[in-house]
Design a protein around this motif. Sequence first.
Motif, PDB file in Angstrom:
ATOM      1  N   ILE A  81       2.311   1.577  -3.746  1.00 36.40           N
ATOM      2  CA  ILE A  81       1.302   2.132  -4.309  1.00 36.40           C
ATOM      3  C   ILE A  81       1.109   3.686  -4.140  1.00 36.40           C
ATOM      4  CG2 ILE A  81      -1.057   2.186  -5.050  1.00 36.40           C
ATOM      5  CD1 ILE A  81      -0.948  -0.839  -4.438  1.00 36.40           C
ATOM      6  N   ALA A  82       1.014   4.304  -2.775  1.00 35.29           N
ATOM      7  CA  ALA A  82       0.782   5.384  -2.528  1.00 35.29           C
ATOM      8  C   ALA A  82       2.061   6.358  -3.006  1.00 35.29           C
ATOM      9  CB  ALA A  82       0.641   5.742  -0.858  1.00 35.29           C
ATOM     10  N   ALA A  85      -8.074  -2.682   0.350  1.00 41.29           N
ATOM     11  CA  ALA A  85      -9.223  -2.452  -0.917  1.00 41.29           C
ATOM     12  C   ALA A  85      -9.361  -3.834  -1.344  1.00 41.29           C
ATOM     13  CB  ALA A  85      -8.604  -1.612  -1.922  1.00 41.29           C
ATOM     14  N   VAL A  93      -8.724  -4.541  10.571  1.00 40.13           N
ATOM     15  CA  VAL A  93      -8.342  -3.759   9.327  1.00 40.13           C
ATOM     16  C   VAL A  93      -8.344  -4.338   8.118  1.00 40.13           C
ATOM     17  CG1 VAL A  93      -7.197  -2.042  10.563  1.00 40.13           C
ATOM     18  CG2 VAL A  93      -5.999  -3.972   9.455  1.00 40.13           C
ATOM     19  N   ARG A 131      -3.476   9.129  -9.627  1.00 37.75           N
ATOM     20  CA  ARG A 131      -4.069   8.104  -8.530  1.00 37.75           C
ATOM     21  C   ARG A 131      -4.079   6.817  -9.144  1.00 37.75           C
ATOM     22  NH1 ARG A 131      -8.171   8.104  -4.499  1.00 37.75           N
ATOM     23  NH2 ARG A 131      -9.268   6.332  -5.157  1.00 37.75           N
ATOM     24  N   THR A 132      -3.674   6.006  -8.066  1.00 35.42           N
ATOM     25  CA  THR A 132      -3.686   4.572  -8.493  1.00 35.42           C
ATOM     26  C   THR A 132      -5.053   3.899  -8.235  1.00 35.42           C
ATOM     27  OG1 THR A 132      -1.352   4.655  -8.079  1.00 35.42           O
ATOM     28  CG2 THR A 132      -2.477   2.365  -8.318  1.00 35.42           C
ATOM     29  N   GLY A 172      -7.671   0.820  -7.739  1.00 35.33           N
ATOM     30  CA  GLY A 172      -7.644  -0.127  -6.704  1.00 35.33           C
ATOM     31  C   GLY A 172      -6.903  -1.660  -7.380  1.00 35.33           C
ATOM     32  N   MET A 173      -6.178  -1.881  -6.506  1.00 33.37           N
ATOM     33  CA  MET A 173      -5.617  -3.318  -6.702  1.00 33.37           C
ATOM     34  C   MET A 173      -5.705  -4.426  -5.748  1.00 33.37           C
ATOM     35  SD  MET A 173      -1.557  -2.451  -8.071  1.00 33.37           S
ATOM     36  CE  MET A 173      -0.875  -3.754  -7.152  1.00 33.37           C
ATOM     37  N   GLU A 206     -11.526   0.819  -5.490  1.00 39.33           N
ATOM     38  CA  GLU A 206     -11.351   1.215  -4.327  1.00 39.33           C
ATOM     39  C   GLU A 206      -9.845   2.076  -4.165  1.00 39.33           C
ATOM     40  OE1 GLU A 206     -14.018  -0.976  -0.903  1.00 39.33           O
ATOM     41  OE2 GLU A 206     -12.268  -2.132  -1.505  1.00 39.33           O
ATOM     42  N   ASP A 207      -9.746   2.540  -3.195  1.00 37.07           N
ATOM     43  CA  ASP A 207      -8.392   3.256  -2.844  1.00 37.07           C
ATOM     44  C   ASP A 207      -7.364   2.245  -2.594  1.00 37.07           C
ATOM     45  OD1 ASP A 207      -6.017   4.685  -2.415  1.00 37.07           O
ATOM     46  OD2 ASP A 207      -7.141   6.153  -1.163  1.00 37.07           O
ATOM     47  N   ALA A 208      -6.458   1.711  -3.262  1.00 39.67           N
ATOM     48  CA  ALA A 208      -5.755   0.418  -2.676  1.00 39.67           C
ATOM     49  C   ALA A 208      -4.625   0.839  -1.649  1.00 39.67           C
ATOM     50  CB  ALA A 208      -4.944  -0.192  -3.767  1.00 39.67           C
ATOM     51  N   THR A 209      -4.417   2.313  -1.449  1.00 37.54           N
ATOM     52  CA  THR A 209      -3.565   2.851  -0.662  1.00 37.54           C
ATOM     53  C   THR A 209      -4.072   2.905   1.043  1.00 37.54           C
ATOM     54  OG1 THR A 209      -3.976   5.025  -0.647  1.00 37.54           O
ATOM     55  CG2 THR A 209      -2.348   4.104  -2.254  1.00 37.54           C
ATOM     56  N   GLU A 239      -0.871   6.399   8.553  1.00 37.33           N
ATOM     57  CA  GLU A 239      -1.046   7.500   7.343  1.00 37.33           C
ATOM     58  C   GLU A 239      -1.812   6.148   6.429  1.00 37.33           C
ATOM     59  OE1 GLU A 239       3.355   5.649   6.856  1.00 37.33           O
ATOM     60  OE2 GLU A 239       1.788   6.233   8.326  1.00 37.33           O
ATOM     61  N   LEU A 240      -1.696   4.892   6.759  1.00 37.06           N
ATOM     62  CA  LEU A 240      -2.652   4.106   5.873  1.00 37.06           C
ATOM     63  C   LEU A 240      -4.099   3.799   6.325  1.00 37.06           C
ATOM     64  CD1 LEU A 240      -0.169   1.002   5.592  1.00 37.06           C
ATOM     65  CD2 LEU A 240      -0.515   2.810   3.915  1.00 37.06           C
ATOM     66  N   ALA A 252       0.582  -1.137   0.111  1.00 36.89           N
ATOM     67  CA  ALA A 252       0.061   0.063  -0.067  1.00 36.89           C
ATOM     68  C   ALA A 252       0.746   1.507   0.059  1.00 36.89           C
ATOM     69  CB  ALA A 252      -0.951  -0.028   1.364  1.00 36.89           C
ATOM     70  N   TYR A 303       1.300   2.364  11.405  1.00 40.16           N
ATOM     71  CA  TYR A 303       1.088   2.780   9.712  1.00 40.16           C
ATOM     72  C   TYR A 303      -0.012   3.732   9.816  1.00 40.16           C
ATOM     73  CZ  TYR A 303       4.018  -0.935   8.613  1.00 40.16           C
ATOM     74  OH  TYR A 303       4.915  -1.848   8.572  1.00 40.16           O
ATOM     75  N   PHE A 314      -7.042  -8.235   9.090  1.00 45.49           N
ATOM     76  CA  PHE A 314      -6.142  -8.448  10.107  1.00 45.49           C
ATOM     77  C   PHE A 314      -6.762  -7.808  11.397  1.00 45.49           C
ATOM     78  CE2 PHE A 314      -3.564  -7.763   6.265  1.00 45.49           C
ATOM     79  CZ  PHE A 314      -2.827  -8.649   6.401  1.00 45.49           C
ATOM     80  N   PHE A 344      -6.212   1.360   4.378  1.00 46.21           N
ATOM     81  CA  PHE A 344      -7.052   0.336   5.072  1.00 46.21           C
ATOM     82  C   PHE A 344      -8.177   1.046   5.679  1.00 46.21           C
ATOM     83  CE2 PHE A 344      -2.842  -0.996   5.048  1.00 46.21           C
ATOM     84  CZ  PHE A 344      -2.925  -2.580   4.743  1.00 46.21           C
TER      85      PHE A 344
END
Lengths: 345, 311
Positions: free
Chosen positions: A330-331, B220, B217, A340-341, A343-344, B225-228, B122-123, A327, B120, B182, B230
Amino acid sequence: MTAVAELELEQILERLPLAVDRVMGESGLWAPELAARALRQARGDIPAAVQLLRAHKQRLPRVAYSAPAQPAELRVTRRISSAFREPPGGQVLGRTMDYVGRLLDLLPEEEGRTLGGQSEYEPPAYGHGHGHGHEEPRRVERTPDNLLAVLRGMGVVDPVPEQAGDPEPFDITRKPVVDDVPRSAWLQLMAKADTGALMHLWYRFFRGGGGHEIPGEIRHGSLPVQVKHPYAEGSVTVAEVRVSEVQTFHSLGRPGELGAGYGLCLGTNDRKAISMAGLDLRLLHHRDDPEVQQEVVSTLDGGDFTGYLQHLKLPHHVEFRSVAERAHTIAERAAGTGRRTEGMT
Amino acid sequence: VGYAGVSGGQEAILAAEDLVRRARYGGSSAWLELDQIIERLPLAVDRVMGEGGLWAPELAARAIRQSQGDPLEAAQLLRAHRSTLPRLGYSEPVGTEDLNETRRIGTIVRTENSAGGELYPELMEERDDRSDDEPFDITRVAARPGAPRSGRLSMLARAETSSMAHLWYATTRKPRWHVPEFPVSLRQGQLPLRFVHPYTGNAVKVAEVDVTEVRTVRGAAVPGEDATKFSSGYGLCFGDNESKALAMAGLDVLVHRDPDTDGLEQQVLMHLDGPDSSGFLEHLKLPHYVDFRSTLERIQAVRDASPAGVR
């Protein structure tokens, strides 16, 4: 303060029989004392008790196969029909709490102990004060005619195509169920399924629309377990198991068709037998829908889903780290390229 | 009661009740004492209190004994009893930082005293439900799709354990949902229940309840969805019931991620209540003579109307 008495197996067997039956049914082993032990060891957690009994079952040798038992051999202690007021053979309510108000019994413990202390409990004679003489109780028909046979005789029930030739049943304890599931396999899977999960799936289908089925017959009773005698001719009854059996009917398809569903499980468990019969009916109706089959085949096992839930508690440090790093990456890349990526997974 | 319509129905019902009483008081084993149930089968008691929505170990033990060991029936008895109790007041909100921990595990970091999410931060996606609104009271109004998260969490806390575990499992194992989840922390302990004293105005601790709490948590799953990021999910239920708290937290985050896929929000709110589903199922045992007769007549009529040999 006095120490709390050890919980005796006999207390569990006699006072909490529905818990014992449920554990036996879900583990697929008829062994009341062992099920009571498992419940006690699992401190009352039914899925954990099932797990214990299943593990124990794994270690037992497979000594023989019993002969197929016929539902006609079922000696009923309860037999009701929601479909017919007076089905052939009559209605026998049996020991059921269906008609007892759902009120918590707040009888003082002292009185309960006194009642329970009598070796032969005689319930007080029921006076219901409408002043007629009681007829002699009717003789109870212990092996009443099968209602399905009656309906088949009327020609209103869809024939089940698979029944032709009475094929050897699929053995789910030996072979994994993959696809193109035979009916005998899904019935076995449901008989061992977690009761709550089975009811949940059944309820979801019902909420999906199409009305509900009507149980033609709900029976409790004992079935003989017979094995071939190794030396003498013929077979001998080596045990009796109590079962709950349901035959249920619903017109899901074209208006001229009445489908029949079947449910049978170990012990007293109306909820399970009714859900199972309802789902069998739907499975027969949706024979060509693999999604419905898969749902029944692969999600209802209590050992499966409880085990999977419980495994979440094990350390996942490395897996989490890798997911988090991905993650991050990717960010960072998204920030680096200003894009902007998406979703993976 | 429906069976009264059948000849001899009333007598049959009374006889059925006698059989239940015989089973209850007869037999050769000793009377099952409430403290035996509470101390030897505590997980059954906890489950029934959770699904009944009432913290009352002795009453739950009674319900288990009365229902002959059927947890669904016992929860129903407790729920029915609860509905007869007066509502004396509302306790003070309690934060789970007040939890008197008896057990704590984390699955994503090895070190002591770190919930992992802090590693994390920021995640973590900011969930927009931080505002401390008045919680949705499901005992007054049923939570329906679109209800606030507090309503959903209350429903889940009372949900039937197996049904909930099944829904979570059936959802999460679908390929589109299948990403790692998790539990950041799993905790058990006692929470104080505080009540404002009617005369002094001070909050007084009147009871303690045992709870299991899970924070989970997951990343995506659904394309787009935003994969960055959780998302977090939360589960809290009465007593020692880790399966329930885990499934609850899992469903909370799944619904948050995508309430519409599979109608998940609707399923969570409408399908998981034990007395609901079980009550509906049990009603099938009551007489449906007229319904069934009309079904049969319709079938006959359709067949009579069809030309011979054609269906």
